[in-house]
Design a protein around this motif. Sequence first.
Motif, mmCIF file in Angstrom:
data_model
loop_
_atom_site.group_PDB
_atom_site.id
_atom_site.type_symbol
_atom_site.label_atom_id
_atom_site.label_comp_id
_atom_site.label_asym_id
_atom_site.label_seq_id
_atom_site.Cartn_x
_atom_site.Cartn_y
_atom_site.Cartn_z
ATOM 1 N N UNK A 1 6.232 -20.281 59.448
ATOM 2 C CA UNK A 1 6.703 -18.957 59.056
ATOM 3 C C UNK A 1 8.017 -18.609 59.747
ATOM 4 N N UNK A 2 8.131 -19.018 61.018
ATOM 5 C CA UNK A 2 9.265 -18.577 61.837
ATOM 6 C C UNK A 2 10.502 -19.450 61.698
ATOM 7 N N UNK A 3 10.370 -20.660 61.186
ATOM 8 C CA UNK A 3 11.512 -21.579 61.156
ATOM 9 C C UNK A 3 12.733 -20.987 60.447
ATOM 10 N N UNK A 4 12.595 -20.322 59.283
ATOM 11 C CA UNK A 4 13.789 -19.701 58.682
ATOM 12 C C UNK A 4 14.436 -18.662 59.590
ATOM 13 N N UNK A 5 13.624 -17.925 60.346
ATOM 14 C CA UNK A 5 14.172 -16.937 61.280
ATOM 15 C C UNK A 5 14.936 -17.629 62.406
ATOM 16 N N UNK A 6 14.369 -18.705 62.928
ATOM 17 C CA UNK A 6 15.058 -19.455 63.972
ATOM 18 C C UNK A 6 16.373 -20.040 63.438
ATOM 19 N N UNK A 7 16.330 -20.528 62.202
ATOM 20 C CA UNK A 7 17.544 -21.098 61.610
ATOM 21 C C UNK A 7 18.617 -20.026 61.459
ATOM 22 N N UNK A 8 18.220 -18.825 61.040
ATOM 23 C CA UNK A 8 19.184 -17.735 60.911
ATOM 24 C C UNK A 8 19.793 -17.365 62.263
ATOM 25 N N UNK A 9 19.030 -17.595 63.340
ATOM 26 C CA UNK A 9 19.527 -17.302 64.687
ATOM 27 C C UNK A 9 20.319 -18.466 65.275
ATOM 28 N N UNK A 10 20.450 -19.550 64.494
ATOM 29 C CA UNK A 10 21.263 -20.677 64.944
ATOM 30 C C UNK A 10 20.505 -21.790 65.623
ATOM 31 N N UNK A 11 19.174 -21.846 65.465
ATOM 32 C CA UNK A 11 18.357 -22.874 66.114
ATOM 33 C C UNK A 11 17.821 -23.870 65.083
ATOM 34 N N UNK A 12 17.904 -25.161 65.413
ATOM 35 C CA UNK A 12 17.209 -26.198 64.658
ATOM 36 C C UNK A 12 15.817 -26.385 65.250
ATOM 37 N N UNK A 13 14.817 -26.594 64.380
ATOM 38 C CA UNK A 13 13.431 -26.731 64.835
ATOM 39 C C UNK A 13 12.939 -28.150 64.575
ATOM 40 N N UNK A 14 12.583 -28.842 65.648
ATOM 41 C CA UNK A 14 11.960 -30.162 65.576
ATOM 42 C C UNK A 14 10.510 -30.024 66.031
ATOM 43 N N UNK A 15 9.612 -30.780 65.400
ATOM 44 C CA UNK A 15 8.196 -30.731 65.734
ATOM 45 C C UNK A 15 7.703 -32.146 65.975
ATOM 46 N N UNK A 16 7.020 -32.351 67.100
ATOM 47 C CA UNK A 16 6.435 -33.653 67.418
ATOM 48 C C UNK A 16 4.925 -33.575 67.289
ATOM 49 N N UNK A 17 4.354 -34.393 66.397
ATOM 50 C CA UNK A 17 2.911 -34.569 66.321
ATOM 51 C C UNK A 17 2.521 -35.710 67.249
ATOM 52 N N UNK A 18 1.560 -35.440 68.147
ATOM 53 C CA UNK A 18 1.097 -36.491 69.057
ATOM 54 C C UNK A 18 -0.317 -36.937 68.706
ATOM 55 N N UNK B 1 6.488 -11.308 62.052
ATOM 56 C CA UNK B 1 7.226 -12.528 62.390
ATOM 57 C C UNK B 1 8.520 -12.222 63.130
ATOM 58 N N UNK B 2 9.290 -11.253 62.637
ATOM 59 C CA UNK B 2 10.564 -10.941 63.276
ATOM 60 C C UNK B 2 10.409 -10.510 64.720
ATOM 61 N N UNK B 3 9.356 -9.731 65.005
ATOM 62 C CA UNK B 3 9.114 -9.280 66.376
ATOM 63 C C UNK B 3 8.781 -10.470 67.277
ATOM 64 N N UNK B 4 7.923 -11.367 66.794
ATOM 65 C CA UNK B 4 7.557 -12.529 67.598
ATOM 66 C C UNK B 4 8.712 -13.479 67.834
ATOM 67 N N UNK B 5 9.497 -13.722 66.800
ATOM 68 C CA UNK B 5 10.648 -14.624 66.946
ATOM 69 C C UNK B 5 11.652 -14.060 67.942
ATOM 70 N N UNK B 6 11.868 -12.758 67.894
ATOM 71 C CA UNK B 6 12.809 -12.149 68.844
ATOM 72 C C UNK B 6 12.367 -12.370 70.281
ATOM 73 N N UNK B 7 11.063 -12.303 70.531
ATOM 74 C CA UNK B 7 10.559 -12.553 71.885
ATOM 75 C C UNK B 7 10.874 -13.978 72.329
ATOM 76 N N UNK B 8 10.638 -14.941 71.436
ATOM 77 C CA UNK B 8 10.890 -16.330 71.818
ATOM 78 C C UNK B 8 12.376 -16.621 71.958
ATOM 79 N N UNK B 9 13.204 -15.977 71.158
ATOM 80 C CA UNK B 9 14.639 -16.188 71.306
ATOM 81 C C UNK B 9 15.119 -15.677 72.655
ATOM 82 N N UNK B 10 14.563 -14.555 73.108
ATOM 83 C CA UNK B 10 14.926 -14.070 74.439
ATOM 84 C C UNK B 10 14.460 -15.058 75.511
#
Length: 370
Positions: free
Chosen positions: A22-39, A353-362
Amino acid sequence: MPRVLHVLNALQRSGAEVMLAVATPHFRDAGYDTHVLSTGSERGVFAPALERAGCIVHHLPFERTPGYARLFRRLLTEVKPDVVHVHCERAALLYAALAGPATRVVRTIHAWFDFTGPLRLRKGVERWLCHRVFGVSHVVPSPSVRVNERRRFMNDTALCPNWYDDTRFFPPTDAERQAARRDFGFAPDDLVVVSIGNHEPVKNYHSALQAIGRFRAERRVRFLHVGRSVDPATGDSLAQLAARLGLSDRACFVGQSDDVPRHLHAADLHMMPSLREGFGMAAVEAMASGLPQILADVPGLADFRGIAPGVIHVPPTMEGLAAGLETMSATTDGEHRRNAAGIAEAARSRFSTGVGVARYLRLYGGLRSD
């Protein structure tokens, strides 16, 4: 563009993975690339959904070998993440040791762990090493987990609550509610109690069914369960328990579903009888849908006390849950409508989503979260 590498177990349709999708588009708009590692031993069934959302998915099956450590270091070299965000309890110290010297490491502790004895000591030492030696920032999703980490492991954490998909979970219109109830076979005057989650002992659905069987009301009470209804560890079946309690005609077990919002739209109230939670995501999604709540008064759910009228807490017993049903059944239609609007707004303002993403960006930017 900054890169964040999220480290998880096998990618399933569960809390952290859904939040990332859900948050990946928000992170992308903030200038972040999202990589995910499955272990996990396999990538996991949710990997394609993460890729569709814009995540770059990697897969390294976890092994307790030096070779696995070398493969992880090679991945770090290839991805060059600015932040490594660890979401799994397993091998958290290893990831901190390998990434910490050169990269900012964040670790979310998603669950309320009740480790005791030597395991508690070992986990406490691991957390101390992660923070003090490798500079890991520990994050928790709820005040209950924060208190548990401090008391049990002497581990100070930042609070960053989880978020829900606000494009999917919202109050239905009257027409949408009526259509959902009709499609699922509920009568207009049925009192539909919904619970969302896979059956396992900690979810305490036995007590919920017993409470439904004990409760007597003018309206017929229907129980709607969405999620796996058979415990894979024991073979215990909720449907079989409902039959023994004489509830087969009043209980509906739909299994796992991609249409959870529509099931919530068909319900009158949400019940979460868990014995503990790290963060009650199912409760938040039901709140966002405008449903009154009967929540167990336990860690991870007690954190919602006082969030809005129409959210009550009861002991996680048959008697406590039945008493909650008694209280909720006495609510008038006018009170129900007012409470529904307030509950949905409380969820949106705190956990969208926007509220949660803002917390992680900080947090990623080096500032302390709320």
